[in-house]
Design a protein around this motif. Structure first.
Motif, mmCIF file in Angstrom:
data_model
loop_
_atom_site.group_PDB
_atom_site.id
_atom_site.type_symbol
_atom_site.label_atom_id
_atom_site.label_comp_id
_atom_site.label_asym_id
_atom_site.label_seq_id
_atom_site.Cartn_x
_atom_site.Cartn_y
_atom_site.Cartn_z
ATOM 1 N N ARG A 352 0.841 -1.210 0.000
ATOM 2 C CA ARG A 352 0.000 0.000 0.000
ATOM 3 C C ARG A 352 0.870 1.252 0.000
ATOM 4 N NH1 ARG A 352 -3.164 -3.064 3.618
ATOM 5 N NH2 ARG A 352 -2.248 -1.960 5.403
ATOM 6 N N MET A 353 1.929 1.192 0.854
ATOM 7 C CA MET A 353 2.824 2.352 0.896
ATOM 8 C C MET A 353 3.517 2.547 -0.449
ATOM 9 S SD MET A 353 4.540 1.910 4.687
ATOM 10 C CE MET A 353 5.586 3.337 4.417
ATOM 11 N N LEU A 354 3.920 1.383 -1.074
ATOM 12 C CA LEU A 354 4.569 1.454 -2.385
ATOM 13 C C LEU A 354 3.596 1.982 -3.435
ATOM 14 C CD1 LEU A 354 7.091 0.920 -4.079
ATOM 15 C CD2 LEU A 354 6.261 -1.431 -4.444
ATOM 16 N N PHE A 355 2.363 1.447 -3.379
ATOM 17 C CA PHE A 355 1.344 1.941 -4.323
ATOM 18 C C PHE A 355 1.107 3.441 -4.127
ATOM 19 C CE2 PHE A 355 -1.079 -2.257 -5.216
ATOM 20 C CZ PHE A 355 -0.059 -2.622 -6.076
ATOM 21 N N LYS A 356 1.033 3.793 -2.803
ATOM 22 C CA LYS A 356 0.775 5.222 -2.523
ATOM 23 C C LYS A 356 1.918 6.078 -3.028
ATOM 24 C CE LYS A 356 -0.318 8.313 1.334
ATOM 25 N NZ LYS A 356 -0.507 8.403 2.798
ATOM 26 N N GLU A 357 3.147 5.549 -2.732
ATOM 27 C CA GLU A 357 4.324 6.287 -3.195
ATOM 28 C C GLU A 357 4.354 6.332 -4.719
ATOM 29 O OE1 GLU A 357 9.220 5.799 -3.051
ATOM 30 O OE2 GLU A 357 7.924 4.563 -1.763
ATOM 31 N N ARG A 358 4.073 5.194 -5.369
ATOM 32 C CA ARG A 358 4.100 5.150 -6.836
ATOM 33 C C ARG A 358 2.971 5.996 -7.419
ATOM 34 N NH1 ARG A 358 7.556 1.105 -8.776
ATOM 35 N NH2 ARG A 358 9.261 1.082 -7.250
ATOM 36 N N ARG A 359 1.801 5.978 -6.738
ATOM 37 C CA ARG A 359 0.710 6.813 -7.241
ATOM 38 C C ARG A 359 1.116 8.295 -7.184
ATOM 39 N NH1 ARG A 359 -2.766 3.452 -3.987
ATOM 40 N NH2 ARG A 359 -3.875 1.944 -5.322
ATOM 41 N N GLN A 360 1.755 8.553 -5.978
ATOM 42 C CA GLN A 360 2.189 9.964 -5.859
ATOM 43 C C GLN A 360 3.218 10.312 -6.937
ATOM 44 O OE1 GLN A 360 3.633 10.241 -1.849
ATOM 45 N NE2 GLN A 360 1.552 10.353 -0.942
ATOM 46 N N LEU A 362 3.604 8.708 -9.723
ATOM 47 C CA LEU A 362 2.917 8.664 -11.023
ATOM 48 C C LEU A 362 2.134 9.960 -11.266
ATOM 49 C CD1 LEU A 362 2.144 7.065 -13.546
ATOM 50 C CD2 LEU A 362 0.238 6.072 -12.243
ATOM 51 N N ALA A 363 1.553 10.420 -10.135
ATOM 52 C CA ALA A 363 0.802 11.680 -10.281
ATOM 53 C C ALA A 363 1.731 12.826 -10.676
ATOM 54 C CB ALA A 363 0.077 12.004 -8.974
ATOM 55 N N VAL A 364 2.918 12.784 -10.020
ATOM 56 C CA VAL A 364 3.889 13.839 -10.356
ATOM 57 C C VAL A 364 4.336 13.704 -11.801
ATOM 58 C CG1 VAL A 364 6.175 14.725 -9.854
ATOM 59 C CG2 VAL A 364 4.646 14.095 -7.983
ATOM 60 N N LEU A 365 4.697 12.467 -12.202
ATOM 61 C CA LEU A 365 5.136 12.223 -13.581
ATOM 62 C C LEU A 365 4.016 12.497 -14.571
ATOM 63 C CD1 LEU A 365 7.231 8.951 -13.085
ATOM 64 C CD2 LEU A 365 8.084 11.280 -13.452
ATOM 65 N N ALA A 366 2.802 12.114 -14.147
ATOM 66 C CA ALA A 366 1.654 12.371 -15.034
ATOM 67 C C ALA A 366 1.441 13.859 -15.218
ATOM 68 C CB ALA A 366 0.394 11.717 -14.466
#
Length: 466
Positions: A352-360, A362-366
């Motif tokens: 979950r932390m990894l997903f959250k970190e990756r989402r964050q 990803l959001a930044v990259l997106a």
């Protein structure tokens, strides 16, 4: 009332009788003939004996002071004449002969013959105990050598019938007194001995020394000794000792005693057998009881070591081990489940932390990508141009006149063909223009436009490209 009776003491009566004996001339000087019995040489030197005949007996004593005139050694069975006085012995209330002299009677020569033969045969070994044959305890046949009309045979038959009627008695009648008696006795012994009987009884009833002397004849004594059948000698009474008594295998005091010794008591035997049977049964019961007890002990011991018991023990042990193993596995699995749950929870948290970190991220990259997205720019009135290979065109020099290009705008794609290019005046563009000028550029075209491709053609090419 009757006249008064005088009463005397015992001592007075005894003294009176003694005085009467003392005053009797015949009793003071008397000689008595009889057979010696119960002879006893006392340590004091006195000689005590009894004189007897068939009808009576009298006690006698010879004091040590009177023995000087005695010219022979007295023995039981001797016929003697004792001379002395008959007197009363007050203490015991009896009378006895006080012998002052004793002589052998007419049988003295016969007795001397008896003594000589006895010594000779004894020296020869006929009386040795080593030659004695054992008397069978359970005789079935008993031979008897005696007179067929005397009291001896009747006594033997009576006692044998009472003790054991199953024992067979075989009588060989013999003359037991007087001339020819010895020969008759010898014939009877030899005849019965040849029959293979169990026991022989040789004897007769009581009598004088002379009457019984035939059983002391040498021929009779040797026949008794030579017999193969065990012989019981039964002559006269207890005080009578013919020489055959010494040669026989067993001496009986009387014929009646001989019957007692030869014929076993069947009633006593049956009683002994019954008692032995009871003892045997008790012994067997005791042995069986002991064996049963031992068998129970062995059975218990065997049960304790039996394969079935051992197998059950092993099964129980196996079940215990299985339970312990199952419990151990359960604890281990439970521990692993707990650890797995913990790790799963940790992994889930990590994911979950990894997903959250990756989402964050990803959001930044997106966001960054979106800021750089051609589509976003296209939606703002711009278009994205690619060559026929789908490569984006970033320079006018990437497109030659006549080449197809594709323009991506917000609501679709426009297919076109390059008709010409115009640099923006930068040094790079000028350099490019010098290299890649077209005929149209050389003609001095002031402005190059892009010729649009018909909509239908463009659509077809878009469909083909797609």
């Amino acid at each position: 009332m009757a006249g008064r009776v005088n009463v005397y003491s015992v001592s007075q009566v005894s003294a009176y009788i003694k005085n009467m004996f003392a005053q009797d001339y015949a009793l003071n000087r008397i000689s008595v003939k009889g057979e010696i019995s119960n002879l006893k040489y006392h340590s004091s030197g006195h000689i005590y004996f009894t004189l007897k005949d068939r009808g009576a007996q009298i006690s006698c004593v010879m004091f040590a002071s009177w023995r000087a005139g005695l010219g022979f050694r007295m023995e039981d069975g001797q016929q003697v004449v004792a001379s002395g006085s008959v007197e009363v012995y007050e203490k015991y209330g009896g009378y006895q002969l006080y012998a002052r002299s004793i002589e052998l009677a007419g049988a003295g020569d016969l007795y001397a013959k008896y003594e000589k033969l006895k010594r000779d045969l004894e020296a020869e070994g006929l009386f040795d105990r080593a030659h004695k044959k054992p008397i069978p305890r359970y005789a079935r046949t008993v031979g008897i050598v005696t007179a067929d009309t005397g009291a001896a045979i009747h006594d033997i038959m009576r006692i044998a019938s009472r003790r054991n009627p199953y024992v067979q008695l075989i009588l060989c009648p013999a003359k037991v007194q007087g001339e020819g008696a010895a020969e008759s006795i010898v014939r009877g012994i030899r005849r019965l001995d040849a029959m293979g009987l169990d026991i022989l009884i040789v004897g007769r009833g009581g009598g004088s020394f002379e009457d019984l002397f035939c059983f002391s004849e040498e021929a009779v004594v040797r026949a008794v000794y030579a017999a193969k059948t065990p012989i019981i000698s039964a002559v006269g009474h207890d005080v009578d000792y013919p020489i055959s008594d010494f040669a026989a295998d067993l001496r009986a005091a009387t014929p009646s005693d001989a019957a007692e010794l030869a014929v076993y008591d069947v009633n006593l035997l049956e009683s002994q057998i019954a008692g032995a049977g009871e003892r045997l049964n008790l012994a067997i019961d005791g042995v069986l009881k002991a064996k049963r007890h031992a068998l129970r002990q062995y059975a218990l011991a065997l049960h304790g070591h039996s394969p079935a018991r051992e197998l059950n023990s092993r099964r129980q042990r196996l079940a215990d081990l299985a339970d312990r193993m199952e419990a151990g596995l359960y604890r281990k699995i439970s521990g692993k489940k707990d650890l797995l749950g913990q790790r799963r929870a940790a992994l889930s948290r990590g994911i979950r932390m990894l997903f959250k970190e990756r989402r964050q991220r990803l959001a930044v990259l997106a966001g960054k990508l979106d800021g750089r997205s051609p589509l976003k720019k296209v939606s703002g009135g711009f278009g994205f141009v690619t060559d026929d290979r789908g490569q984006g065109l970033t320079s006018i020099f990437d497109a030659l006149p006549g080449e197809p290009v594709h323009i991506r705008i917000s609501d679709g794609r426009i297919d076109a063909r390059v008709t010409g290019t115009e640099p923006d005046g930068t040094a790079e563009s000028a350099a490019g223009a010098g290299k890649r000028g077209t005929a149209e550029s050389a003609a001095g075209a002031g402005k190059r436009g892009i010729t649009g491709i018909p909509a239908g053609a463009g659509k077809d090419r878009e469909e083909d490209h797609e």
